[in-house]
Scaffold this active site. Structure first.
Site, PDB file in Angstrom:
ATOM      1  N   HIS A 196      17.032 -17.480 -16.851  1.00 31.47           N
ATOM      2  CA  HIS A 196      16.947 -18.787 -16.192  1.00 31.47           C
ATOM      3  C   HIS A 196      17.674 -19.859 -17.012  1.00 31.47           C
ATOM      4  O   HIS A 196      17.574 -19.884 -18.236  1.00 31.47           O
ATOM      5  CB  HIS A 196      15.489 -19.224 -16.051  1.00 31.47           C
ATOM      6  CG  HIS A 196      14.753 -18.568 -14.933  1.00 31.47           C
ATOM      7  ND1 HIS A 196      14.297 -17.274 -15.011  1.00 31.47           N
ATOM      8  CD2 HIS A 196      14.382 -19.028 -13.709  1.00 31.47           C
ATOM      9  CE1 HIS A 196      13.666 -16.966 -13.885  1.00 31.47           C
ATOM     10  NE2 HIS A 196      13.704 -18.013 -13.075  1.00 31.47           N
ATOM     11  N   ASN A 240      16.850 -13.959 -24.833  1.00 31.41           N
ATOM     12  CA  ASN A 240      16.123 -14.658 -23.768  1.00 31.41           C
ATOM     13  C   ASN A 240      14.654 -14.861 -24.134  1.00 31.41           C
ATOM     14  O   ASN A 240      14.092 -15.945 -23.930  1.00 31.41           O
ATOM     15  CB  ASN A 240      16.244 -13.843 -22.467  1.00 31.41           C
ATOM     16  CG  ASN A 240      15.612 -14.536 -21.271  1.00 31.41           C
ATOM     17  OD1 ASN A 240      15.490 -15.740 -21.228  1.00 31.41           O
ATOM     18  ND2 ASN A 240      15.209 -13.744 -20.299  1.00 31.41           N
TER      19      ASN A 240
END
Length: 268
Positions: free
Chosen positions: A121, A152
């Site tokens: 994201h 991440n």
């Protein structure tokens, strides 16, 4: 036989007509979605939006983005994270969906399948927990970039948590984030989604008195270094990306803040 041939022909024409009409309706619906995406929304703070190198800016309810078709991802995602947005609500994760508001066509989530990369994201779902719709909107494919899992879930996640800390401390911050998109990057999937070698995050605080900025540039790999080791000037990220981050700011303020790589005004 003659009547049978006529009926068969009629049936074929009817099927083709229905298919054509459904295709027309889908194209009309997509065109309307693209048009709606061009319009700023209630929560859009256009004053702080960066420039776009592609001219393809899309506004969703909770964030805006500039899509770069050549790299099949956003060159930046920008949004305001207010103190009132912060929430510990846990919504069920939806499936990723292709963003139909991207006129040139956003990349499919299928490019990530068996790629070895996370659907990282850019606007975190954790920053949009104030409503189900805002949370689910972050699962559009225009809001993701290929990220190694350790990055991440590691240092990048640490930075995202720190942004929420600052949003709470300073009564809101404006965030711009993305991968550094440049020629020669590795790609994944049939649509050749680029894998950035570096990711950046730029913040501005205009709520706690004296305006201040901070920018981070991180190599795409996990790290145990402290966050302040990744602080750079906004100017340096502008040179890498060709993006002007806060063009609406008064030039004197913009030039001073964007040239600085100091983090002394930000509480770590």
């Amino acid at each position: 036989m003659k009547n049978k041939s006529i009926y068969t022909l009629f049936a074929v024409v009817l099927v083709l007509g229905v298919y054509g009409y459904e295709h027309f309706l889908k194209e009309e619906e997509k065109a309307e979605t693209v048009t709606q995406g061009k319009a700023a929304k209630t929560e859009t703070n256009e004053y702080f939006l960066p420039t776009s190198t592609t001219g393809q800016i899309v506004h969703h309810e909770g964030y805006s983005l500039s899509y770069n078709e050549a790299f099949e991802q956003a060159e930046w995602v920008a949004y305001e994270l207010k103190k009132a947005h912060l929430s510990n609500t846990n919504f069920k994760r939806p499936y990723f969906e292709i963003d139909d508001a991207v006129k040139t066509g956003a990349a499919s989530w299928r490019n990530y399948k068996n790629s070895g990369y996370d659907k990282g994201h850019l606007c975190p779902a954790g920053d949009r927990r104030y409503s189900q719709s805002a949370h689910d909107e972050t699962f559009l494919t225009s809001n993701i970039s290929p990220q190694e899992h350790q990055f991440n879930a590691g240092i990048w996640n640490t930075l995202e948590q720190k942004v929420r800390y600052w949003a709470n401390k300073y009564d809101g911050v404006f965030v711009v984030t993305g991968g550094v998109l440049e020629k020669g990057l590795k790609t994944i999937g049939n649509e050749h989604v680029a894998v950035p070698n570096q990711f950046y995050k730029v913040l501005i605080d205009m709520n706690s008195g004296q305006p201040k900025m901070i920018a981070f540039l991180m190599p795409h790999k996990d790290s145990n270094k402290p966050l302040y080791d990744f602080v750079v000037s906004v100017d340096s990220i502008e040179k890498l990306t060709g993006i002007d981050f806060f063009p609406e700011l008064d030039d004197a303020i913009e030039n001073k803040l964007e040239a600085s790589s100091s983090y002394k005004d930000w509480s770590f």
